[in-house]
Design an enzyme around this catalytic site. Sequence first.
Site, short mmCIF file in Angstrom:
data_model
loop_
_atom_site.label_atom_id
_atom_site.label_comp_id
_atom_site.label_asym_id
_atom_site.label_seq_id
_atom_site.Cartn_x
_atom_site.Cartn_y
_atom_site.Cartn_z
N LYS A 172 0.85 -1.20 0.00
CA LYS A 172 0.00 0.00 0.00
C LYS A 172 0.88 1.23 0.00
O LYS A 172 1.47 1.60 1.02
CB LYS A 172 -0.91 0.04 1.24
N GLU A 247 9.96 0.69 10.40
CA GLU A 247 10.94 1.73 10.09
C GLU A 247 10.25 3.06 10.37
O GLU A 247 9.44 3.52 9.57
CB GLU A 247 11.34 1.67 8.61
N CYS A 281 13.65 10.21 7.02
CA CYS A 281 13.67 9.73 8.41
C CYS A 281 15.07 9.84 9.00
O CYS A 281 15.23 10.04 10.19
CB CYS A 281 13.20 8.29 8.43
N GLU A 381 10.18 15.11 15.63
CA GLU A 381 10.56 15.05 14.23
C GLU A 381 9.76 16.10 13.44
O GLU A 381 8.54 16.07 13.45
CB GLU A 381 10.26 13.65 13.68
P1 NAD Z 1 2.34 7.98 8.21
O1 NAD Z 1 2.64 7.11 9.36
O2 NAD Z 1 1.27 8.99 8.34
O3 NAD Z 1 1.92 7.10 6.94
C1 NAD Z 1 2.72 6.07 6.43
C2 NAD Z 1 1.83 5.06 5.73
O4 NAD Z 1 0.96 4.47 6.70
C3 NAD Z 1 0.92 5.64 4.65
O5 NAD Z 1 0.83 4.72 3.58
C4 NAD Z 1 -0.41 5.76 5.37
O6 NAD Z 1 -1.51 5.71 4.48
C5 NAD Z 1 -0.38 4.54 6.26
N1 NAD Z 1 -1.25 4.60 7.43
C6 NAD Z 1 -1.69 5.70 8.09
N2 NAD Z 1 -2.51 5.33 9.11
C7 NAD Z 1 -2.57 3.98 9.10
C8 NAD Z 1 -3.24 3.00 9.90
N3 NAD Z 1 -4.02 3.34 10.93
N4 NAD Z 1 -3.08 1.70 9.60
C9 NAD Z 1 -2.30 1.32 8.58
N5 NAD Z 1 -1.65 2.19 7.77
C10 NAD Z 1 -1.78 3.51 8.02
O7 NAD Z 1 3.71 8.63 7.79
P2 NAD Z 1 3.96 9.68 6.64
O8 NAD Z 1 3.55 11.03 7.15
O9 NAD Z 1 3.39 9.19 5.37
O10 NAD Z 1 5.55 9.58 6.51
C11 NAD Z 1 6.42 10.30 7.29
C12 NAD Z 1 6.97 9.45 8.42
O11 NAD Z 1 7.62 8.29 7.90
C13 NAD Z 1 8.02 10.16 9.22
O12 NAD Z 1 7.80 9.94 10.59
C14 NAD Z 1 9.31 9.49 8.79
O13 NAD Z 1 10.35 9.53 9.72
C15 NAD Z 1 8.86 8.11 8.56
N6 NAD Z 1 9.83 7.41 7.71
C16 NAD Z 1 10.64 6.44 8.27
C17 NAD Z 1 11.59 5.80 7.50
C18 NAD Z 1 12.50 4.75 8.08
O14 NAD Z 1 13.06 4.00 7.31
N7 NAD Z 1 12.68 4.66 9.39
C19 NAD Z 1 11.74 6.13 6.16
C20 NAD Z 1 10.93 7.12 5.63
C21 NAD Z 1 9.97 7.75 6.42
#
Ligand code: NAD
Length: 487
Positions: A172, A247, A281, A381
């Site tokens: 997804k 992650e 991240c 963050e």
């Molecule tokens: P997010 O957590 O809002 O969303 C990430 C994904 O999760 C999206 O596809 C979203 O649709 C889905 N999602 C949201 N709510 C959900 C739920 N209740 N159940 C299942 N899936 C759900 O994050 P974002 O704003 O899209 O991305 C930014 C974040 O990602 C930052 O915190 C960043 O640090 C993190 N990130 C981490 C890494 C890593 O490797 N550690 C890499 C890139 C980004």
Amino acid sequence: MLNQLFIDGQFVPAVAGGTIDVVSPRDGALITRIAAAEAADVDLAVAAAQRAFPAWAALAAAERGRLLLKLADKIEEHGETLAQLESLDTGHPIRDSRGLDVPRTAACFRYFGGMADKIEGSVIPVEAGFLNYVQRKPIGVVGQIVPWNFPLMFTSWKMGPALAAGNTVVIKPSEITPLSTLYIAQLMKEVGFPDGVVNVVPGYGHTAGQRLAEHQDVGKIAFTGSTATGRRIVEASQGNLKRIQLELGGKGANIVFDDANLDAAVNGAAWAIFHNQGQACIAGSRLILHENIADQFLERFISLARSIRLGDPMDPETEMGPLTSALHRDRVLAYVDIAREQGGRILTGGKAPQDPALANGFYVEPTVVEAQPGDRVAQEEVFGPFVTVLRFKTDEEALAIANSTEYGLGSGLWTQNLSRAHKLADAIHAGMCWINCYKRVNPGSPFGGVGQSGYGREMGFEAIHDYTEARSVWVNVDARIAPHFAR
Ligand code: NAD
């Protein structure tokens, strides 16, 4: 434009017929409307992946590898289209999409293509008369949920190891940036991946994502995203105790000592935070400076930050594009007010650029803020072109500041002193540490966090470990077993 779901080898509309607007971050214009997967679509995708699993897992490993290698070539062939699609959808400067995202995606699929037939088991030296061997078996259907910051690259980080190890996938992408993942699905179809091996279900997190996380027939969820969502996924996964890989967020400590090569450190620290508009991240979002060099460093760093060329992501001269969504731009700018309220000093940036050509895009100027270690902008963050400057006197103090957040993902050290470098690298609470560089990644090198940055590792053999189960088989070859129930 590919704007449907990809299930069982076909592009299909969503069962309920819903759509999501995909907008361009450079001007807010509608790019396309994509089908919005909901629970019923996720169920169809999981069922397709389940049907495809036995044959995919039984396929000779070299054949799985060959398909991944073909995909890597195909990605290079379509590199320009993929780069443009990624820049259009995310706002990545085209020079980065061409020079980093596309080559890294191809390289990662190629690495795991080569890995597929090298996933070996082991033989354990047990008691005489017994043979004990360990196999690495695929888990089954794997659900993968990814964010919007590097959507193309994450297809390879997530799918490469999962597929090489013999799992089938339901992925997804973020509802904000689904386009490159759908394009990859099309390329997979072209190179001959069997139907159902990979399914793509763009949709909202609380519907499609939630369903995938709680699905009884999904054996593992690999998630990249925020720490808050990671916790929700762990809760949703409890029904069938599926395996979880997380992650999550980060607050990278980037420490510059007074013996550092300042030219390299200034440049490296700017890359650490401003690449991809800080939406990474692992970004070096805390710049921790020795007091002896802090003023000199900041003068040069701020001058560099002010010279970064913001512009249309499609322009090859652009060094920083817009943030990926308007909502996120507002979130980043809100942190400027939070910093001010807590006494932080905005040294540069802190607002949208004045250039009328950028007025409709989701831009934020490179922002440098000086604050105290306990302030919210030093702990939370921000995930934007926003770096928090902190000062230190001693190595112990630098380490204490570095380890003072709940996160532990990326970290950096700039020093000419070898013993200090290794000592600190050992003591920093982070999954990755870069010495006199920052943000290096390679498909062979494990990537992941500690603490609230998550668990599990992407890349390398570690990733294969995380996508397989160890199965132990005992054979009585020639053992005379003493009777347990002597008669
Ligand atoms: P997010 O957590 O809002 O969303 C990430 C994904 O999760 C999206 O596809 C979203 O649709 C889905 N999602 C949201 N709510 C959900 C739920 N209740 N159940 C299942 N899936 C759900 O994050 P974002 O704003 O899209 O991305 C930014 C974040 O990602 C930052 O915190 C960043 O640090 C993190 N990130 C981490 C890494 C890593 O490797 N550690 C890499 C890139 C980004």
